[in-house]
Motif scaffolding. Sequence first.
Motif, PDB file in Angstrom:
ATOM      1  N   ASN A  21      27.214  35.397  41.986  1.00 12.21           N
ATOM      2  CA  ASN A  21      28.452  34.650  42.126  1.00 12.21           C
ATOM      3  C   ASN A  21      29.611  35.511  42.620  1.00 12.21           C
ATOM      4  N   ALA A  22      29.377  36.808  42.802  1.00 14.35           N
ATOM      5  CA  ALA A  22      30.441  37.646  43.347  1.00 14.35           C
ATOM      6  C   ALA A  22      30.778  37.178  44.756  1.00 14.35           C
ATOM      7  N   PRO A  23      32.054  37.273  45.145  1.00 17.33           N
ATOM      8  CA  PRO A  23      32.464  36.743  46.447  1.00 17.33           C
ATOM      9  C   PRO A  23      31.855  37.534  47.589  1.00 17.33           C
ATOM     10  N   ASP A  30      42.615  32.031  43.648  1.00 15.23           N
ATOM     11  CA  ASP A  30      41.998  30.902  42.959  1.00 15.23           C
ATOM     12  C   ASP A  30      40.476  31.012  42.959  1.00 15.23           C
ATOM     13  N   GLU A  31      39.892  31.675  43.961  1.00 14.77           N
ATOM     14  CA  GLU A  31      38.450  31.891  43.962  1.00 14.77           C
ATOM     15  C   GLU A  31      38.054  32.883  42.884  1.00 14.77           C
ATOM     16  N   VAL A  32      38.844  33.947  42.721  1.00 20.30           N
ATOM     17  CA  VAL A  32      38.610  34.906  41.653  1.00 20.30           C
ATOM     18  C   VAL A  32      38.731  34.201  40.301  1.00 20.30           C
ATOM     19  N   TYR A  33      39.751  33.358  40.192  1.00 15.42           N
ATOM     20  CA  TYR A  33      39.945  32.580  38.962  1.00 15.42           C
ATOM     21  C   TYR A  33      38.711  31.746  38.633  1.00 15.42           C
ATOM     22  N   GLU A  69      46.528  37.741  38.737  1.00 16.36           N
ATOM     23  CA  GLU A  69      46.921  36.338  38.846  1.00 16.36           C
ATOM     24  C   GLU A  69      45.903  35.431  38.158  1.00 16.36           C
ATOM     25  N   ALA A  70      44.625  35.729  38.349  1.00 14.38           N
ATOM     26  CA  ALA A  70      43.577  34.913  37.724  1.00 14.38           C
ATOM     27  C   ALA A  70      43.616  35.048  36.209  1.00 14.38           C
ATOM     28  N   SER A  76      46.800  31.135  30.217  1.00 19.90           N
ATOM     29  CA  SER A  76      47.428  29.833  29.975  1.00 19.90           C
ATOM     30  C   SER A  76      46.387  28.775  29.643  1.00 19.90           C
ATOM     31  N   ASP A  77      45.145  28.960  30.089  1.00 25.69           N
ATOM     32  CA  ASP A  77      44.045  28.056  29.750  1.00 25.69           C
ATOM     33  C   ASP A  77      43.520  28.285  28.340  1.00 25.69           C
ATOM     34  N   GLY A  78      43.910  29.396  27.726  1.00 24.54           N
ATOM     35  CA  GLY A  78      43.398  29.721  26.399  1.00 24.54           C
ATOM     36  C   GLY A  78      42.060  30.426  26.428  1.00 24.54           C
ATOM     37  N   LEU A  79      41.626  30.885  27.592  1.00 25.87           N
ATOM     38  CA  LEU A  79      40.314  31.512  27.710  1.00 25.87           C
ATOM     39  C   LEU A  79      40.367  33.031  27.614  1.00 25.87           C
TER      40      LEU A  79
END
Length: 241
Positions: A21-23, A30-33, A69-70, A76-79
């Motif tokens: 799944n690495a780019p 957003d892809e890294v996220y 950024e990710a 903020s998602d709590g993850l």
Amino acid sequence: MADPQTDAVPRAASSPWLGVNAPRRSVLADEVYEILKSKLMDNVVEPGSRLSIDGLARELKVSPTPIREALARLESDGLVAKRAHHGYTAAPLIDARTLDELFRMRLLLEPACASWAARDATARQITGIKDLLAEMRKPLSGDGYENYKAFAAQDAAFHLALAEATGVGLMVDALERLRPHAQRYRLYYTVGIADDTVPEHERVLDAVMRRDEVGAAQAMSAHLSASRHRLAIAVVRSIED
């Protein structure tokens, strides 16, 4: 110096947990996220594990900027959690007590939300909710968050759409604030979720369409109670395992 938004990536990084799944080409934040979120949701990164910005940047062959950024979005998602002088760590899975507290709050708010939506929802809003349910009826293609994430987004959108249909901004804000806690279900998301959730949502929507305020509240309460029961069983099983 690497472009912080579009770093060139040759081939997938050899990583103990990112794997295929690495780019492979240009990468946006957003892809890294999405890559990191998938691994957190599937528990490939163990709860409590430290997340090194520099280490992740090396693994993904990107600059530290999209990693930061990710991780900020994931916080903020709590993850993930951030502590001063310690950096980021993967957030713990939700435990039985926190799960109970979360659903007690939802049971206070969301039956009222459904009732108010039955009274105040516009025809356009009802059509939008029907469209969401139509998408949720599509079968999942497998286990794991990557297969489930579209359904998870639609499920959240369904509940938020009901809140928006009330016309009460504070209701929308309240449910949005609960979302980071709900994200921490992660491993438990796929436990028979689609087969049970969609019919329960349909009963809520049916009551809203009939302008049955009491029935909508009862259907939402039944849905949340059933969801809490399913997830509580999954939490207990995970502890036993």
